[in-house]
Scaffold this motif. Structure first.
Motif, PDB file in Angstrom:
ATOM      1  N   HIS A  52       0.836  -1.214   0.000  1.00  0.00           N
ATOM      2  CA  HIS A  52       0.000   0.000   0.000  1.00  0.00           C
ATOM      3  C   HIS A  52       0.863   1.253   0.000  1.00  0.00           C
ATOM      4  O   HIS A  52       0.463   2.296   0.516  1.00  0.00           O
ATOM      5  N   ARG A  53       2.033   1.145  -0.599  1.00  0.00           N
ATOM      6  CA  ARG A  53       3.005   2.236  -0.577  1.00  0.00           C
ATOM      7  C   ARG A  53       3.020   2.949  -1.927  1.00  0.00           C
ATOM      8  O   ARG A  53       3.035   2.311  -2.973  1.00  0.00           O
ATOM      9  N   VAL A  54       3.028   4.264  -1.866  1.00  0.00           N
ATOM     10  CA  VAL A  54       3.097   5.097  -3.062  1.00  0.00           C
ATOM     11  C   VAL A  54       4.309   6.010  -2.903  1.00  0.00           C
ATOM     12  O   VAL A  54       4.458   6.674  -1.879  1.00  0.00           O
ATOM     13  N   GLU A  55       5.173   6.021  -3.898  1.00  0.00           N
ATOM     14  CA  GLU A  55       6.350   6.894  -3.877  1.00  0.00           C
ATOM     15  C   GLU A  55       6.330   7.716  -5.155  1.00  0.00           C
ATOM     16  O   GLU A  55       6.021   7.202  -6.224  1.00  0.00           O
ATOM     17  N   PHE A  56       6.654   8.996  -5.020  1.00  0.00           N
ATOM     18  CA  PHE A  56       6.736   9.840  -6.202  1.00  0.00           C
ATOM     19  C   PHE A  56       7.667  11.015  -5.945  1.00  0.00           C
ATOM     20  O   PHE A  56       7.909  11.395  -4.811  1.00  0.00           O
ATOM     21  N   THR A  57       8.199  11.545  -7.042  1.00  0.00           N
ATOM     22  CA  THR A  57       9.026  12.744  -6.956  1.00  0.00           C
ATOM     23  C   THR A  57       8.172  13.925  -7.383  1.00  0.00           C
ATOM     24  O   THR A  57       7.185  13.772  -8.097  1.00  0.00           O
ATOM     25  N   GLY A  58       8.552  15.090  -6.941  1.00  0.00           N
ATOM     26  CA  GLY A  58       7.823  16.295  -7.310  1.00  0.00           C
ATOM     27  C   GLY A  58       7.082  16.897  -6.130  1.00  0.00           C
ATOM     28  O   GLY A  58       7.374  16.595  -4.969  1.00  0.00           O
ATOM     29  N   ASP A  59       6.119  17.712  -6.433  1.00  0.00           N
ATOM     30  CA  ASP A  59       5.373  18.486  -5.443  1.00  0.00           C
ATOM     31  C   ASP A  59       4.487  17.576  -4.580  1.00  0.00           C
ATOM     32  O   ASP A  59       3.513  17.003  -5.065  1.00  0.00           O
ATOM     33  N   ARG A  60       4.840  17.467  -3.305  1.00  0.00           N
ATOM     34  CA  ARG A  60       4.102  16.575  -2.393  1.00  0.00           C
ATOM     35  C   ARG A  60       2.628  16.966  -2.285  1.00  0.00           C
ATOM     36  O   ARG A  60       1.743  16.117  -2.340  1.00  0.00           O
ATOM     37  N   ALA A  61       2.357  18.255  -2.140  1.00  0.00           N
ATOM     38  CA  ALA A  61       0.977  18.714  -1.975  1.00  0.00           C
ATOM     39  C   ALA A  61       0.130  18.379  -3.207  1.00  0.00           C
ATOM     40  O   ALA A  61      -1.011  17.919  -3.079  1.00  0.00           O
ATOM     41  N   LYS A  62       0.701  18.581  -4.393  1.00  0.00           N
ATOM     42  CA  LYS A  62      -0.029  18.254  -5.627  1.00  0.00           C
ATOM     43  C   LYS A  62      -0.299  16.755  -5.716  1.00  0.00           C
ATOM     44  O   LYS A  62      -1.372  16.330  -6.128  1.00  0.00           O
ATOM     45  N   GLY A  63       0.702  15.961  -5.353  1.00  0.00           N
ATOM     46  CA  GLY A  63       0.547  14.512  -5.400  1.00  0.00           C
ATOM     47  C   GLY A  63      -0.508  14.021  -4.433  1.00  0.00           C
ATOM     48  O   GLY A  63      -1.367  13.207  -4.784  1.00  0.00           O
ATOM     49  N   GLU A  64      -0.471  14.528  -3.200  1.00  0.00           N
ATOM     50  CA  GLU A  64      -1.478  14.130  -2.207  1.00  0.00           C
ATOM     51  C   GLU A  64      -2.868  14.552  -2.658  1.00  0.00           C
ATOM     52  O   GLU A  64      -3.831  13.789  -2.522  1.00  0.00           O
ATOM     53  N   ALA A  65      -2.988  15.760  -3.191  1.00  0.00           N
ATOM     54  CA  ALA A  65      -4.286  16.247  -3.660  1.00  0.00           C
ATOM     55  C   ALA A  65      -4.816  15.368  -4.798  1.00  0.00           C
ATOM     56  O   ALA A  65      -6.009  15.044  -4.838  1.00  0.00           O
ATOM     57  N   ALA A  66      -3.932  14.963  -5.702  1.00  0.00           N
ATOM     58  CA  ALA A  66      -4.343  14.115  -6.828  1.00  0.00           C
ATOM     59  C   ALA A  66      -4.850  12.766  -6.332  1.00  0.00           C
ATOM     60  O   ALA A  66      -5.858  12.251  -6.831  1.00  0.00           O
ATOM     61  N   ILE A  67      -4.177  12.200  -5.336  1.00  0.00           N
ATOM     62  CA  ILE A  67      -4.612  10.914  -4.776  1.00  0.00           C
ATOM     63  C   ILE A  67      -5.981  11.071  -4.111  1.00  0.00           C
ATOM     64  O   ILE A  67      -6.875  10.247  -4.284  1.00  0.00           O
ATOM     65  N   ARG A  68      -6.162  12.155  -3.354  1.00  0.00           N
ATOM     66  CA  ARG A  68      -7.465  12.410  -2.705  1.00  0.00           C
ATOM     67  C   ARG A  68      -8.578  12.600  -3.741  1.00  0.00           C
ATOM     68  O   ARG A  68      -9.672  12.072  -3.577  1.00  0.00           O
ATOM     69  N   GLU A  69      -8.269  13.377  -4.781  1.00  0.00           N
ATOM     70  CA  GLU A  69      -9.269  13.618  -5.834  1.00  0.00           C
ATOM     71  C   GLU A  69      -9.660  12.326  -6.549  1.00  0.00           C
ATOM     72  O   GLU A  69     -10.775  12.202  -7.038  1.00  0.00           O
ATOM     73  N   ALA A  70      -8.738  11.361  -6.584  1.00  0.00           N
ATOM     74  CA  ALA A  70      -9.025  10.065  -7.196  1.00  0.00           C
ATOM     75  C   ALA A  70      -9.844   9.179  -6.268  1.00  0.00           C
ATOM     76  O   ALA A  70     -10.265   8.091  -6.649  1.00  0.00           O
ATOM     77  N   GLY A  71     -10.069   9.636  -5.023  1.00  0.00           N
ATOM     78  CA  GLY A  71     -10.933   8.902  -4.107  1.00  0.00           C
ATOM     79  C   GLY A  71     -10.213   8.076  -3.053  1.00  0.00           C
ATOM     80  O   GLY A  71     -10.821   7.220  -2.415  1.00  0.00           O
ATOM     81  N   TYR A  72      -8.927   8.352  -2.854  1.00  0.00           N
ATOM     82  CA  TYR A  72      -8.150   7.562  -1.905  1.00  0.00           C
ATOM     83  C   TYR A  72      -7.613   8.450  -0.779  1.00  0.00           C
ATOM     84  O   TYR A  72      -7.646   9.671  -0.871  1.00  0.00           O
ATOM     85  N   THR A  73      -7.123   7.815   0.267  1.00  0.00           N
ATOM     86  CA  THR A  73      -6.693   8.523   1.458  1.00  0.00           C
ATOM     87  C   THR A  73      -5.200   8.323   1.705  1.00  0.00           C
ATOM     88  O   THR A  73      -4.797   7.324   2.302  1.00  0.00           O
ATOM     89  N   PRO A  74      -4.375   9.263   1.234  1.00  0.00           N
ATOM     90  CA  PRO A  74      -2.923   9.134   1.477  1.00  0.00           C
ATOM     91  C   PRO A  74      -2.568   9.518   2.917  1.00  0.00           C
ATOM     92  O   PRO A  74      -3.148  10.446   3.484  1.00  0.00           O
ATOM     93  N   GLU A  75      -1.656   8.771   3.484  1.00  0.00           N
ATOM     94  CA  GLU A  75      -1.168   9.042   4.840  1.00  0.00           C
ATOM     95  C   GLU A  75       0.359   8.998   4.814  1.00  0.00           C
ATOM     96  O   GLU A  75       0.947   8.282   4.007  1.00  0.00           O
ATOM     97  N   ALA A  76       0.986   9.721   5.726  1.00  0.00           N
ATOM     98  CA  ALA A  76       2.444   9.681   5.811  1.00  0.00           C
ATOM     99  C   ALA A  76       2.885   8.257   6.113  1.00  0.00           C
ATOM    100  O   ALA A  76       2.278   7.566   6.928  1.00  0.00           O
ATOM    101  N   ALA A  77       3.928   7.799   5.422  1.00  0.00           N
ATOM    102  CA  ALA A  77       4.413   6.421   5.614  1.00  0.00           C
ATOM    103  C   ALA A  77       5.265   6.329   6.862  1.00  0.00           C
ATOM    104  O   ALA A  77       5.826   7.280   7.313  1.00  0.00           O
TER     105      ALA A  77
END
Length: 66
Positions: A41-66
């Motif tokens: 259940h791990r997601v890793e990405f480079t770039g803007d953290r806030a944009k990435g978290e927002a994109a995951i939320r908009e897709a209907g999922y709940t990102p949490e700090a690992a």
């Protein structure tokens, strides 16, 4: 920006979820390095953290700090 963000997305439950999260990140962060693991259940990405978290939320999922 090359900082890597690592998040846990516990509500990813199938391969379709993985694809949805990956697509959301690819659209929000073009050119980012993205890794999505259903097993951990791990997601890793480079770039803007806030944009990435927002994109995951908009897709209907709940990102949490690992």
């Amino acid at each position: 920006m090359s900082d890597k963000t690592i998040l846990t997305v516990n509500d990813m439950t199938c391969d379709h979820c993985v694809g949805t999260v990956r697509k959301a990140l690819e659209e929000a962060l073009p050119g980012a390095d993205i890794s999505v693991s259903l097993d951990t259940h791990r997601v890793e990405f480079t770039g803007d953290r806030a944009k990435g978290e927002a994109a995951i939320r908009e897709a209907g999922y709940t990102p949490e700090a690992a």
